[in-house]
Design a protein around this motif. Structure first.
Motif, PDB file in Angstrom:
ATOM      1  N   GLN A 100       0.820  -1.206   0.000  1.00 49.30           N
ATOM      2  CA  GLN A 100       0.000   0.000   0.000  1.00 49.30           C
ATOM      3  C   GLN A 100       0.860   1.266   0.000  1.00 49.30           C
ATOM      4  OE1 GLN A 100      -2.601  -1.154  -0.820  1.00 49.30           O
ATOM      5  NE2 GLN A 100      -3.990  -1.946   0.740  1.00 49.30           N
ATOM      6  N   TYR A 101       2.181   1.081   0.027  1.00 46.87           N
ATOM      7  CA  TYR A 101       3.065   2.252   0.019  1.00 46.87           C
ATOM      8  C   TYR A 101       2.869   3.042  -1.260  1.00 46.87           C
ATOM      9  CZ  TYR A 101       7.211   5.161  -0.210  1.00 46.87           C
ATOM     10  OH  TYR A 101       8.049   6.240  -0.323  1.00 46.87           O
ATOM     11  N   ARG A 102       2.600   4.334  -1.105  1.00 48.25           N
ATOM     12  CA  ARG A 102       2.385   5.220  -2.246  1.00 48.25           C
ATOM     13  C   ARG A 102       3.567   6.176  -2.367  1.00 48.25           C
ATOM     14  NH1 ARG A 102      -2.261   6.390  -5.015  1.00 48.25           N
ATOM     15  NH2 ARG A 102      -3.529   5.399  -3.408  1.00 48.25           N
ATOM     16  N   PHE A 103       4.201   6.165  -3.511  1.00 49.18           N
ATOM     17  CA  PHE A 103       5.348   7.042  -3.728  1.00 49.18           C
ATOM     18  C   PHE A 103       4.897   8.505  -3.700  1.00 49.18           C
ATOM     19  CE2 PHE A 103       6.662   3.016  -5.565  1.00 49.18           C
ATOM     20  CZ  PHE A 103       7.989   2.913  -5.159  1.00 49.18           C
ATOM     21  N   ALA A 104       5.578   9.288  -2.874  1.00 50.73           N
ATOM     22  CA  ALA A 104       5.218  10.702  -2.718  1.00 50.73           C
ATOM     23  C   ALA A 104       5.998  11.603  -3.668  1.00 50.73           C
ATOM     24  CB  ALA A 104       5.469  11.145  -1.268  1.00 50.73           C
ATOM     25  N   ALA A 105       7.015  11.047  -4.310  1.00 58.63           N
ATOM     26  CA  ALA A 105       7.835  11.840  -5.225  1.00 58.63           C
ATOM     27  C   ALA A 105       8.449  10.902  -6.254  1.00 58.63           C
ATOM     28  CB  ALA A 105       8.932  12.585  -4.447  1.00 58.63           C
ATOM     29  N   GLY A 106       9.143  11.479  -7.191  1.00 57.78           N
ATOM     30  CA  GLY A 106       9.814  10.682  -8.213  1.00 57.78           C
ATOM     31  C   GLY A 106       9.110  10.810  -9.550  1.00 57.78           C
ATOM     32  N   GLU A 107       9.847  11.180 -10.560  1.00 55.43           N
ATOM     33  CA  GLU A 107       9.246  11.364 -11.878  1.00 55.43           C
ATOM     34  C   GLU A 107       8.665  10.044 -12.382  1.00 55.43           C
ATOM     35  OE1 GLU A 107      10.445  13.057 -16.323  1.00 55.43           O
ATOM     36  OE2 GLU A 107      11.868  13.185 -14.656  1.00 55.43           O
ATOM     37  N   GLY A 108       7.381  10.048 -12.658  1.00 51.34           N
ATOM     38  CA  GLY A 108       6.703   8.842 -13.121  1.00 51.34           C
ATOM     39  C   GLY A 108       6.246   7.929 -11.998  1.00 51.34           C
ATOM     40  N   LEU A 109       6.829   8.055 -10.813  1.00 50.08           N
ATOM     41  CA  LEU A 109       6.474   7.194  -9.681  1.00 50.08           C
ATOM     42  C   LEU A 109       5.460   7.836  -8.740  1.00 50.08           C
ATOM     43  CD1 LEU A 109       9.877   5.620  -8.548  1.00 50.08           C
ATOM     44  CD2 LEU A 109       7.923   4.425  -9.565  1.00 50.08           C
ATOM     45  N   GLU A 110       5.473   9.139  -8.669  1.00 47.51           N
ATOM     46  CA  GLU A 110       4.631   9.836  -7.702  1.00 47.51           C
ATOM     47  C   GLU A 110       3.161   9.450  -7.874  1.00 47.51           C
ATOM     48  OE1 GLU A 110       3.660  14.402  -6.163  1.00 47.51           O
ATOM     49  OE2 GLU A 110       5.025  14.054  -7.848  1.00 47.51           O
ATOM     50  N   GLY A 111       2.546   9.052  -6.757  1.00 42.44           N
ATOM     51  CA  GLY A 111       1.143   8.685  -6.763  1.00 42.44           C
ATOM     52  C   GLY A 111       0.880   7.215  -6.979  1.00 42.44           C
ATOM     53  N   HIS A 112       1.910   6.457  -7.392  1.00 40.04           N
ATOM     54  CA  HIS A 112       1.710   5.022  -7.617  1.00 40.04           C
ATOM     55  C   HIS A 112       1.887   4.231  -6.324  1.00 40.04           C
ATOM     56  CE1 HIS A 112       1.054   4.703 -11.868  1.00 40.04           C
ATOM     57  NE2 HIS A 112       2.183   5.305 -12.192  1.00 40.04           N
ATOM     58  N   ASN A 113       1.086   3.171  -6.165  1.00 41.16           N
ATOM     59  CA  ASN A 113       1.287   2.203  -5.087  1.00 41.16           C
ATOM     60  C   ASN A 113       2.306   1.166  -5.541  1.00 41.16           C
ATOM     61  OD1 ASN A 113      -1.864   2.920  -4.907  1.00 41.16           O
ATOM     62  ND2 ASN A 113      -1.074   2.519  -2.861  1.00 41.16           N
ATOM     63  N   PHE A 114       3.157   0.740  -4.605  1.00 33.85           N
ATOM     64  CA  PHE A 114       4.132  -0.298  -4.951  1.00 33.85           C
ATOM     65  C   PHE A 114       3.433  -1.565  -5.423  1.00 33.85           C
ATOM     66  CE2 PHE A 114       6.426  -4.143  -3.756  1.00 33.85           C
ATOM     67  CZ  PHE A 114       7.566  -3.990  -4.531  1.00 33.85           C
ATOM     68  N   GLY A 115       2.337  -1.942  -4.753  1.00 33.37           N
ATOM     69  CA  GLY A 115       1.627  -3.162  -5.123  1.00 33.37           C
ATOM     70  C   GLY A 115       1.104  -3.116  -6.546  1.00 33.37           C
ATOM     71  N   ASN A 116       0.638  -1.948  -6.989  1.00 34.03           N
ATOM     72  CA  ASN A 116       0.173  -1.807  -8.374  1.00 34.03           C
ATOM     73  C   ASN A 116       1.320  -2.024  -9.352  1.00 34.03           C
ATOM     74  OD1 ASN A 116      -2.312  -1.197  -7.350  1.00 34.03           O
ATOM     75  ND2 ASN A 116      -2.303   0.948  -7.944  1.00 34.03           N
ATOM     76  N   LEU A 117       2.499  -1.480  -9.023  1.00 34.88           N
ATOM     77  CA  LEU A 117       3.665  -1.646  -9.886  1.00 34.88           C
ATOM     78  C   LEU A 117       4.119  -3.104  -9.908  1.00 34.88           C
ATOM     79  CD1 LEU A 117       5.711   1.521  -8.832  1.00 34.88           C
ATOM     80  CD2 LEU A 117       4.248   1.245 -10.844  1.00 34.88           C
ATOM     81  N   PHE A 118       3.986  -3.776  -8.763  1.00 32.63           N
ATOM     82  CA  PHE A 118       4.371  -5.179  -8.659  1.00 32.63           C
ATOM     83  C   PHE A 118       3.523  -6.036  -9.603  1.00 32.63           C
ATOM     84  CE2 PHE A 118       3.952  -9.383  -6.698  1.00 32.63           C
ATOM     85  CZ  PHE A 118       5.263  -9.699  -6.364  1.00 32.63           C
ATOM     86  N   VAL A 119       2.208  -5.844  -9.566  1.00 32.47           N
ATOM     87  CA  VAL A 119       1.312  -6.619 -10.432  1.00 32.47           C
ATOM     88  C   VAL A 119       1.552  -6.257 -11.899  1.00 32.47           C
ATOM     89  CG1 VAL A 119      -1.100  -7.084 -11.029  1.00 32.47           C
ATOM     90  CG2 VAL A 119      -0.434  -6.856  -8.622  1.00 32.47           C
ATOM     91  N   THR A 120       1.830  -4.994 -12.176  1.00 34.85           N
ATOM     92  CA  THR A 120       2.125  -4.557 -13.545  1.00 34.85           C
ATOM     93  C   THR A 120       3.384  -5.238 -14.068  1.00 34.85           C
ATOM     94  OG1 THR A 120       1.085  -2.403 -13.131  1.00 34.85           O
ATOM     95  CG2 THR A 120       2.581  -2.554 -15.013  1.00 34.85           C
ATOM     96  N   ALA A 121       4.428  -5.287 -13.229  1.00 39.81           N
ATOM     97  CA  ALA A 121       5.681  -5.929 -13.635  1.00 39.81           C
ATOM     98  C   ALA A 121       5.473  -7.416 -13.890  1.00 39.81           C
ATOM     99  CB  ALA A 121       6.745  -5.715 -12.558  1.00 39.81           C
ATOM    100  N   LEU A 122       4.712  -8.079 -13.026  1.00 40.47           N
ATOM    101  CA  LEU A 122       4.459  -9.513 -13.219  1.00 40.47           C
ATOM    102  C   LEU A 122       3.632  -9.772 -14.475  1.00 40.47           C
ATOM    103  CD1 LEU A 122       3.815 -11.265  -9.784  1.00 40.47           C
ATOM    104  CD2 LEU A 122       5.412 -11.930 -11.568  1.00 40.47           C
ATOM    105  N   THR A 123       2.736  -8.839 -14.810  1.00 37.79           N
ATOM    106  CA  THR A 123       1.967  -8.974 -16.048  1.00 37.79           C
ATOM    107  C   THR A 123       2.892  -8.926 -17.256  1.00 37.79           C
ATOM    108  OG1 THR A 123       0.035  -7.913 -15.016  1.00 37.79           O
ATOM    109  CG2 THR A 123       0.077  -8.014 -17.423  1.00 37.79           C
ATOM    110  N   ALA A 124       3.884  -8.025 -17.206  1.00 37.20           N
ATOM    111  CA  ALA A 124       4.857  -7.931 -18.299  1.00 37.20           C
ATOM    112  C   ALA A 124       5.707  -9.197 -18.389  1.00 37.20           C
ATOM    113  CB  ALA A 124       5.740  -6.703 -18.107  1.00 37.20           C
ATOM    114  N   VAL A 125       6.084  -9.746 -17.248  1.00 33.25           N
ATOM    115  CA  VAL A 125       6.935 -10.940 -17.216  1.00 33.25           C
ATOM    116  C   VAL A 125       6.180 -12.172 -17.708  1.00 33.25           C
ATOM    117  CG1 VAL A 125       8.139 -12.542 -15.680  1.00 33.25           C
ATOM    118  CG2 VAL A 125       8.464 -10.079 -15.409  1.00 33.25           C
ATOM    119  N   THR A 126       4.926 -12.322 -17.258  1.00 35.85           N
ATOM    120  CA  THR A 126       4.153 -13.522 -17.610  1.00 35.85           C
ATOM    121  C   THR A 126       3.395 -13.364 -18.928  1.00 35.85           C
ATOM    122  OG1 THR A 126       2.184 -12.768 -16.398  1.00 35.85           O
ATOM    123  CG2 THR A 126       3.820 -14.074 -15.170  1.00 35.85           C
TER     124      THR A 126
END
Length: 333
Positions: free
Chosen positions: A92-118
């Motif tokens: 549930q960690y939400r990035f508070a800064a970072g170009e392209g990362l700000e506002g994203h939850n880590f869990g959302n990025l995790f599922v997105t990465a696994l979708t790309a891998v699988t």
């Protein structure tokens, strides 16, 4: 031992899963407390999750990577995980800064990465469940790239879940675009084998109805020999259900399902504090009126009790709801 299918989305479904998980067997090889033994245990716990979100982090990832929205799936993964305390903080960690990362939850990025891998969203969800050692299986209601379109009470149409939620008009009816979205075969199989199927709690039009617009799901629910339980929301919701009673919620679900699908309705009759009711009143929301006679006139047996837990918001008590559902399933067996 019971096979349970829980259908919904948003925070409502993850709240329910958190309670049901305690009666499900823990993952082999993972140390943890044994399932509660005072009630019948759950051998198979399946969550069917709506995938129509197009706002926030999920909406951004959906547009940029052409994947299904991972947000509600993420909440369910956390709710069913063995080590929820740590995983919820990470996922549930939400990035508070970072170009392209700000506002994203880590869990959302995790599922997105696994979708790309699988190469497959449903497979990514399955692999995520293995990695997180979840006490249950999670299926998206469909793997089609679907959107919602709403007919409003002035005759206009609004496209997209975010726009529908933001509208000040009343929703009359929803449709899914495209209309021929199909469920996973595994979802239909789980529904067919279920001893108990639950729908709710959750936003009426954006968390519950979308699952019933997927071809084959309402028909499978109606045909299932398991008991079917609607878990009624505690409060009305702006732009979703203002002024609707508990029986109105059931009627709306029936309209979209095209068939009656419930045997029971679980409703809260316990008081809610004046301070929290005043907070909700600022948004025009109020306690959902439980019109028991109207519910039972639909052929739905009303199960009432104290199912509320108060904090900053009004939520269902995960433990009391889960215990009541398992008692109900046991008595119906």
């Amino acid at each position: 031992m019971l096979r349970v299918v829980a259908i919904g989305g948003g925070t409502g479904l993850s709240t329910l899963l958190r309670g049901l998980k305690k009666y499900a067997p823990h993952t082999p090889g993972i140390e943890g407390p044994a399932p509660k033994s005072d009630l019948a245990g759950i051998t198979d716990l399946t969550a069917v999750v709506t995938v129509t979100d197009d706002g926030g982090s999920s909406g951004r990832l959906r547009k940029e990577f052409n994947i299904l929205p991972p947000g509600d799936i993420r909440n369910c993964l956390v709710a069913l995980s063995e080590d929820e305390a740590l995983l919820s903080r990470i996922f549930q960690y939400r990035f508070a800064a970072g170009e392209g990362l700000e506002g994203h939850n880590f869990g959302n990025l995790f599922v997105t990465a696994l979708t790309a891998v699988t190469g497959d969203f449903a497979e990514a969800v399955r692999e995520s469940s293995k990695i997180l050692a979840t006490r249950g299986t999670i299926f998206p209601s469909t793997v089609a790239n679907v959107q919602l379109e709403a007919l409003m009470n002035d005759g206009s149409t609004v496209f997209g879940e975010t726009n529908i939620t933001a509208s000040k008009l009343r929703i009359v009816r929803l449709r899914m675009v495209p209309e021929n979205a199909q469920p996973l075969p595994e979802t239909l199989e789980a529904i067919a084998k279920a001893d108990m199927i639950t729908i709710g709690p959750g936003s009426l039009f954006t968390s519950l109805v979308p699952n019933l617009l997927v071809r084959g799901i309402p028909e499978a629910i109606a045909a299932s020999k398991g008991i079917k339980v609607y878990i009624c929301n505690l409060m009305t919701q702006a732009n979703e259900s203002l002024g609707l009673t508990a029986s109105d919620h059931i009627r709306k679900l029936y309209e979209h399902a095209g068939t009656p699908i419930f045997d029971y309705a679980l409703v809260n009759v316990a008081p809610i504090s004046e301070s929290l009711q005043a907070k909700y009143a600022l948004e025009g929301a109020s306690r959902i009126f439980v019109d028991r006679d109207a519910i039972e006139s639909l052929g739905v047996r009303c199960i009432s009790g104290n199912f509320v837990a108060e904090g900053d918001t009004v939520r269902h008590s995960t433990d009391r709801v889960a215990a009541e559902l398992l008692k109900l399933a046991a008595s119906a067996a």
